[in-house]
Design an enzyme around this catalytic site. Sequence first.
Site, PDB file in Angstrom:
ATOM      1  N   HIS A   1      10.337 120.692 -35.731  1.00 52.37           N
ATOM      2  CA  HIS A   1       9.463 121.031 -36.555  1.00 52.37           C
ATOM      3  C   HIS A   1       9.061 122.166 -37.528  1.00 52.37           C
ATOM      4  CE1 HIS A   1       7.944 117.410 -34.225  1.00 52.37           C
ATOM      5  NE2 HIS A   1       7.263 116.816 -35.008  1.00 52.37           N
TER       6      HIS A   1
ATOM      7  N   CYS B   1      15.317 117.337 -31.085  1.00 52.88           N
ATOM      8  CA  CYS B   1      14.217 117.870 -29.914  1.00 52.88           C
ATOM      9  C   CYS B   1      14.160 118.574 -29.028  1.00 52.88           C
ATOM     10  CB  CYS B   1      13.054 116.754 -29.569  1.00 52.88           C
ATOM     11  SG  CYS B   1      11.611 116.761 -28.279  1.00 52.88           S
TER      12      CYS B   1
ATOM     13  N   CYS C   1      12.147 124.326 -32.104  1.00 49.72           N
ATOM     14  CA  CYS C   1      11.120 123.249 -31.724  1.00 49.72           C
ATOM     15  C   CYS C   1      11.750 122.537 -33.576  1.00 49.72           C
ATOM     16  CB  CYS C   1      10.171 124.079 -32.045  1.00 49.72           C
ATOM     17  SG  CYS C   1       9.395 121.551 -32.172  1.00 49.72           S
TER      18      CYS C   1
ATOM     19  N   ASP D   1      13.568 112.205 -32.069  1.00 50.17           N
ATOM     20  CA  ASP D   1      12.484 113.337 -31.622  1.00 50.17           C
ATOM     21  C   ASP D   1      11.364 112.684 -31.418  1.00 50.17           C
ATOM     22  OD1 ASP D   1      11.395 116.003 -32.015  1.00 50.17           O
ATOM     23  OD2 ASP D   1      10.632 115.368 -34.305  1.00 50.17           O
ATOM     24  N   SER D   2      10.114 113.571 -31.079  1.00 52.31           N
ATOM     25  CA  SER D   2       8.799 113.444 -30.293  1.00 52.31           C
ATOM     26  C   SER D   2       8.149 112.842 -31.906  1.00 52.31           C
ATOM     27  CB  SER D   2       8.564 114.653 -29.514  1.00 52.31           C
ATOM     28  OG  SER D   2       8.043 115.633 -30.735  1.00 52.31           O
TER      29      SER D   2
ATOM     30  N   GLU E   1       2.726 117.562 -38.241  1.00 50.09           N
ATOM     31  CA  GLU E   1       2.516 116.241 -37.732  1.00 50.09           C
ATOM     32  C   GLU E   1       1.290 115.771 -38.232  1.00 50.09           C
ATOM     33  OE1 GLU E   1       4.086 113.671 -36.385  1.00 50.09           O
ATOM     34  OE2 GLU E   1       5.779 114.851 -35.424  1.00 50.09           O
TER      35      GLU E   1
HETATM   36  N1  DGL Z   1      10.186 118.588 -32.754  1.00 51.86           N
HETATM   37  C1  DGL Z   1      10.177 118.929 -30.648  1.00 51.86           C
HETATM   38  C2  DGL Z   1      11.118 120.528 -30.275  1.00 51.86           C
HETATM   39  O1  DGL Z   1      12.229 120.549 -31.192  1.00 51.86           O
HETATM   40  C3  DGL Z   1       9.268 118.816 -29.932  1.00 51.86           C
HETATM   41  C4  DGL Z   1       7.750 118.797 -30.561  1.00 51.86           C
HETATM   42  C5  DGL Z   1       7.001 118.296 -29.439  1.00 51.86           C
HETATM   43  O2  DGL Z   1       6.590 117.206 -29.535  1.00 51.86           O
HETATM   44  O3  DGL Z   1       5.971 119.072 -28.661  1.00 51.86           O
HETATM   45  O4  DGL Z   1      10.886 120.607 -29.466  1.00 51.86           O
END
Ligand code: DGL
Length: 274
Positions: A186, A73, A184, A10-11, A152
């Site tokens: 997150h 992600c 997302c 993931d990012s 984050e």
């Molecule tokens: N967790 C990520 C997603 O599912 C990316 C969030 C990001 O880096 O902008 O899209």
Amino acid sequence: MKNRAIGVLDSGVGGLTVARELMRQLPHEQIIYVGDTLRCPYGPRPEDEIREFTWEMIDFLVAADVKLIVIACNTATAVVLKEARAKLDIPVIGVIDPGARAAVKVTRSKKIGVIGTKMTVESNSYVRSLKHVEGQIEVRSLACPPFVPLVESGQIEGDYVERVVRSTLAPLIGQPMDTLILGCTHYPILAPVIGKVMGPDIKLISSGDETALEAAALLDYSDMEAERLDVPEHDFHATGDVEAFDRIASDWLGRTVRAKRLKLGKEGDVNAFR
Ligand code: DGL
């Protein structure tokens, strides 16, 4: 061979929401997790950059000899899943189709909201995937750029977070829908606040559960399930501040996490496992 790890990327910390489900459903599988926390967020970045960064994480996991990669992600799934499947000789799973399937299973009104990063929303991937599963679905999408930086930085509750979540989600509040996809990885970390803002009638869908089901089915089908009986040590890597990562990961996973600092791209070397 069967005891090779599952690679999860993931990012940043968002993929932990998928990793937690993998650990729950597949307790004997080892996970190697990579979070590119240094370059997070990916969502507002140009497509080429998201592709380049995601491939650096994939290369790292391939060098670690994983047997399966989970692109945990949505943004990276939207950009890279198809080409990763074409190029790699190990299976690759994304999170968008599982999230869409999970939402179609629970909606009654067939009116679904999708929230995600700018890239995920602009890619239209959820709309395509939802309509592929169920042609009658009506979709309302919204990009929520403030959410990833909140998560984050460990800000996941309290008045300020609620104000940001409420004002970001304003265009969706009161719109006809019974299901909201947290598109997302997150966002499930903010689910208590998102749920409070959207109200009790809206079901929130995270893709973690369905993604883990897909991973389990794939390992079973291809006879690649781990043969150990114990619960293995997992391996976490973050490109940014590892202490910040450890705090969020330990809270979310309910176990002590000590990530290793990984250098990717210009910073360094993807050869840690070579
Ligand atoms: N967790 C990520 C997603 O599912 C990316 C969030 C990001 O880096 O902008 O899209």
